[in-house]
Every structure is written in structure tokens, then in C-alpha cells.
Design a protein around this motif. Structure first.
Motif, PDB file in Angstrom:
ATOM      1  N   MET A  70       0.836  -1.176  -0.036  1.00 11.79           N
ATOM      2  CA  MET A  70       0.158  -0.015  -0.161  1.00 11.79           C
ATOM      3  C   MET A  70       1.022   1.402  -0.146  1.00 11.79           C
ATOM      4  O   MET A  70       0.775   2.403  -0.916  1.00 11.79           O
ATOM      5  CB  MET A  70      -0.842  -0.060   1.361  1.00 11.79           C
ATOM      6  CG  MET A  70      -1.868   1.027   1.237  1.00 11.79           C
ATOM      7  SD  MET A  70      -3.294   1.148  -0.066  1.00 11.79           S
ATOM      8  CE  MET A  70      -4.001  -0.478   0.640  1.00 11.79           C
ATOM      9  N   LEU A  71       1.967   1.174   0.978  1.00 13.52           N
ATOM     10  CA  LEU A  71       2.788   2.480   1.002  1.00 13.52           C
ATOM     11  C   LEU A  71       3.541   2.744  -0.346  1.00 13.52           C
ATOM     12  O   LEU A  71       3.888   3.671  -0.829  1.00 13.52           O
ATOM     13  CB  LEU A  71       3.602   2.388   2.182  1.00 13.52           C
ATOM     14  CG  LEU A  71       2.849   2.353   3.350  1.00 13.52           C
ATOM     15  CD1 LEU A  71       3.803   2.037   4.865  1.00 13.52           C
ATOM     16  CD2 LEU A  71       1.991   3.793   3.658  1.00 13.52           C
ATOM     17  N   ALA A  98      -6.525   8.342  -3.194  1.00 19.83           N
ATOM     18  CA  ALA A  98      -6.395   7.323  -2.219  1.00 19.83           C
ATOM     19  C   ALA A  98      -7.613   6.115  -2.285  1.00 19.83           C
ATOM     20  O   ALA A  98      -6.953   5.087  -2.152  1.00 19.83           O
ATOM     21  CB  ALA A  98      -6.479   7.926  -0.863  1.00 19.83           C
ATOM     22  N   PHE A  99      -8.571   6.680  -2.862  1.00 20.28           N
ATOM     23  CA  PHE A  99      -9.579   5.442  -2.966  1.00 20.28           C
ATOM     24  C   PHE A  99      -9.164   4.438  -4.117  1.00 20.28           C
ATOM     25  O   PHE A  99      -9.066   3.257  -4.015  1.00 20.28           O
ATOM     26  CB  PHE A  99     -10.875   5.878  -3.439  1.00 20.28           C
ATOM     27  CG  PHE A  99     -11.867   5.027  -3.423  1.00 20.28           C
ATOM     28  CD1 PHE A  99     -12.751   4.586  -2.600  1.00 20.28           C
ATOM     29  CD2 PHE A  99     -12.225   4.406  -4.819  1.00 20.28           C
ATOM     30  CE1 PHE A  99     -13.693   3.792  -2.687  1.00 20.28           C
ATOM     31  CE2 PHE A  99     -13.290   3.409  -5.001  1.00 20.28           C
ATOM     32  CZ  PHE A  99     -13.916   3.108  -4.096  1.00 20.28           C
ATOM     33  N   MET A 100      -8.581   4.928  -5.255  1.00 17.01           N
ATOM     34  CA  MET A 100      -8.090   4.363  -6.261  1.00 17.01           C
ATOM     35  C   MET A 100      -6.743   3.329  -5.838  1.00 17.01           C
ATOM     36  O   MET A 100      -6.857   2.148  -6.290  1.00 17.01           O
ATOM     37  CB  MET A 100      -7.695   5.015  -7.601  1.00 17.01           C
ATOM     38  CG  MET A 100      -7.253   4.385  -8.568  1.00 17.01           C
ATOM     39  SD  MET A 100      -8.584   3.229  -9.644  1.00 17.01           S
ATOM     40  CE  MET A 100      -9.611   4.634  -9.998  1.00 17.01           C
ATOM     41  N   ALA A 101      -6.104   4.083  -5.219  1.00 13.66           N
ATOM     42  CA  ALA A 101      -4.600   3.311  -4.775  1.00 13.66           C
ATOM     43  C   ALA A 101      -5.266   2.062  -3.895  1.00 13.66           C
ATOM     44  O   ALA A 101      -4.586   1.155  -3.828  1.00 13.66           O
ATOM     45  CB  ALA A 101      -3.709   4.286  -3.977  1.00 13.66           C
ATOM     46  N   GLY A 102      -5.873   2.321  -3.056  1.00 14.88           N
ATOM     47  CA  GLY A 102      -6.364   1.574  -1.842  1.00 14.88           C
ATOM     48  C   GLY A 102      -7.144   0.206  -2.575  1.00 14.88           C
ATOM     49  O   GLY A 102      -6.868  -0.908  -2.233  1.00 14.88           O
ATOM     50  N   VAL A 176      -3.955   4.033   6.286  1.00 15.98           N
ATOM     51  CA  VAL A 176      -2.522   4.649   6.283  1.00 15.98           C
ATOM     52  C   VAL A 176      -2.291   5.563   5.162  1.00 15.98           C
ATOM     53  O   VAL A 176      -1.516   6.511   5.164  1.00 15.98           O
ATOM     54  CB  VAL A 176      -1.450   3.504   6.461  1.00 15.98           C
ATOM     55  CG1 VAL A 176      -1.582   2.579   7.510  1.00 15.98           C
ATOM     56  CG2 VAL A 176      -1.545   2.783   5.094  1.00 15.98           C
ATOM     57  N   ILE A 177      -2.992   5.702   4.319  1.00 19.86           N
ATOM     58  CA  ILE A 177      -3.030   6.784   3.049  1.00 19.86           C
ATOM     59  C   ILE A 177      -4.093   7.692   3.141  1.00 19.86           C
ATOM     60  O   ILE A 177      -4.286   8.463   2.202  1.00 19.86           O
ATOM     61  CB  ILE A 177      -2.805   5.904   1.676  1.00 19.86           C
ATOM     62  CG1 ILE A 177      -4.262   5.212   1.534  1.00 19.86           C
ATOM     63  CG2 ILE A 177      -1.651   4.992   1.529  1.00 19.86           C
ATOM     64  CD1 ILE A 177      -4.310   4.686   0.154  1.00 19.86           C
ATOM     65  N   GLY A 178      -4.714   7.726   4.323  1.00 19.93           N
ATOM     66  CA  GLY A 178      -5.535   8.743   4.252  1.00 19.93           C
ATOM     67  C   GLY A 178      -7.339   8.577   4.039  1.00 19.93           C
ATOM     68  O   GLY A 178      -7.762   9.379   4.220  1.00 19.93           O
ATOM     69  N   LEU A 179      -7.440   7.419   3.460  1.00 23.45           N
ATOM     70  CA  LEU A 179      -8.675   7.173   3.018  1.00 23.45           C
ATOM     71  C   LEU A 179      -9.713   6.984   4.415  1.00 23.45           C
ATOM     72  O   LEU A 179      -9.625   6.436   5.299  1.00 23.45           O
ATOM     73  CB  LEU A 179      -8.850   5.705   2.438  1.00 23.45           C
ATOM     74  CG  LEU A 179     -10.150   5.601   1.644  1.00 23.45           C
ATOM     75  CD1 LEU A 179     -10.647   6.524   0.461  1.00 23.45           C
ATOM     76  CD2 LEU A 179     -10.132   4.365   1.152  1.00 23.45           C
ATOM     77  N   THR A 180     -10.657   7.790   4.248  1.00 25.29           N
ATOM     78  CA  THR A 180     -11.671   7.777   5.571  1.00 25.29           C
ATOM     79  C   THR A 180     -12.518   6.536   5.396  1.00 25.29           C
ATOM     80  O   THR A 180     -13.837   6.835   5.784  1.00 25.29           O
ATOM     81  CB  THR A 180     -12.439   9.267   5.428  1.00 25.29           C
ATOM     82  OG1 THR A 180     -13.048   9.432   4.445  1.00 25.29           O
ATOM     83  CG2 THR A 180     -11.306  10.355   5.920  1.00 25.29           C
TER      84      THR A 180
END
Length: 232
Positions: A70-71, A98-102, A176-180
Motif C-alpha cells: 500500500m505504501l 487514495a480510493f483508487m490506490a487502496g 494509512v494513506i488517508g482514506l476515511t
């Protein structure tokens, strides 16, 4: 009870987080199943290169922690894209959603597990049925779409159901990447409410509710897919 769930006016944020969790989970599951089918076909291919790629994907990805990937994708991918775009000249700033990355990372990781599920399902389909399809004049593509894939889906449902339950809870790493999502929202509201135990307890209840409903849907899907088949 309503006051307990209200959490001093912050309770709705946990509901919002649960909806984000479900959105990431569903999108990631679609990615995982698509990669799982492709990975299984690669592993069962007669082509040595494809078999090697499929085996490497299933083995390597399952050996790397989801958090590290993820990071790596979120931060490393940003740096890589900025470097590639800067080759054309000028200072370029890129922000990865962030949504796409997650979604992509979770789907990519669990696609490796789905690969083994589909591989076992395809192997469990009787070869005689595929041979019968070819004898009727079906092409390899028609045999796959009309005979092998439908039966593989039925056989893969129990494993995919368990994979979904694990994947749904694993979406918490996107915090961890800020996705709420749910875990992130719980962490954010624990301070203003000054009720950390209650906040995380309610978050646990929401996770439990989602997994319980998912398990019921899995059971119904198994029964529907197995209708017309004699149980041993």
C-alpha cells in the motif's frame, strides 16, 4: 441505546466510514476476481512463460505484507509518475487518488489468493465435459465460457466467500494513506468524543454486521449455485 450509538453527534461519521469500507471492498473484490481468473488460467496454461508468471504472482504477492504494498504504490507510485512526466520537461505534480490506490492494492493482493481458488475450481471441473463440448464442435473459447467457467464459479463460491470476509476487514489498511474508511473514522473521532472504547466498540459492531450479512449472502449463493446438483 440511541445515545450510545450517537457518540456525541459523531456516530454518523462511522456510518459514512462503513459505506466507504464497503465501496472499497466491493471494487477490490471485482479486481481480485478478475486477476484471480487470469492468474488461474496462466497457471493452467500449456505455455511455460505464462505458467511461470502465474506462479510468481501467486507466490510473491502472498509473501509481501499488504501494508508495505500500500505504501509502495501510494508514495512510490507518485514519485515514479512524477519522474516519468517530468521527462517531457517542466515541473509536474501528481497526486494518486487514495480510493483508487487502496482499491487496486487490496484487489491486487487478494487476486493472488483468488488465483489459487479459481485454479482449484477449474481443476475440479470434469475434463470429460470439456472434451464433450469440443466433440460437439465448440471452440476453446466457447468451451471455456459455456462449460468450464460457469462450473468453476459454482465451485469457487465457498472460497470466494471466505476471501471476501478477509478482504473486507483488510480494507482497514487503506487508513494509512488517508482514506476515511471505518477504521480511519473511528481513529479520528475518538479524541473529540473522549470515548475511545465506545467508538472502537461500535466500529467492531459495524464490521461484525457487514461480515454477518455477507456470510448469509454467501450461504444463499452457495445454495442457489448448487440447486440441481446432488449432494454427496
Amino acid at each position: 441505546m440511541s445515545a450510545f450509538l450517537d457518540l456525541k453527534g459523531y456516530g454518523h461519521l462511522l456510518i459514512d466510514g462503513a459505506l466507504v469500507t464497503l465501496s472499497v471492498g466491493v471494487a477490490a473484490m471485482v479486481v481480485a476476481m478478475a486477476l484471480g481468473i487470469l492468474g488461474a488460467l496462466a497457471r493452467l496454461s500449456k505455455n511455460r512463460l505464462l505458467r511461470g508468471l502465474g506462479a510468481s504472482y501467486a507466490t510473491v504477492i502472498r509473501g509481501i505484507p499488504e501494508l508495505v504494498l500500500m505504501l509502495l504504490v501510494y508514495y512510490g507510485g507518485t514519485v515514479l509518475l512524477q519522474w516519468l512526466l517530468s521527462l517531457g520537461g517542466g515541473d509536474v505534480r501528481v497526486d494518486i487518488n487514495a480510493f483508487m490506490a487502496g482499491t487496486l492494492v487490496v484487489g491486487f493482493v487478494y487476486g493472488a489468493y483468488a488465483t489459487e481458488i479459481f485454479r482449484g475450481a477449474f481443476l475440479a471441473v470434469p475434463k470429460g465435459q470439456s472434451e464433450a463440448g469440443q466433440a460437439y464442435g465448440m471452440s476453446n473459447r466457447q468451451v471455456f465460457l459455456r462449460i468450464e467457467l460457469p462450473q468453476a464459479w459454482r465451485l469457487a463460491i465457498p472460497g470466494l466467500g471466505n476471501l471476501w470476509l478477509t478482504l473486507l476487514k483488510a480494507t482497514s489498511i487503506t487508513s494509512v494513506i488517508g482514506l476515511t474508511e471505518l477504521a480511519r473514522q473511528a481513529d479520528l473521532i475518538k479524541a473529540p468524543t473522549k470515548m475511545p472504547f465506545t467508538v472502537f466498540f461500535v466500529a467492531c459492531l459495524l464490521y461484525l454486521a457487514m461480515t454477518a450479512v455477507s456470510d448469509l449472502l454467501r450461504i444463499r449463493a452457495e445454495r442457489w449455485a448448487s440447486s440441481g446438483f446432488r449432494r454427496s
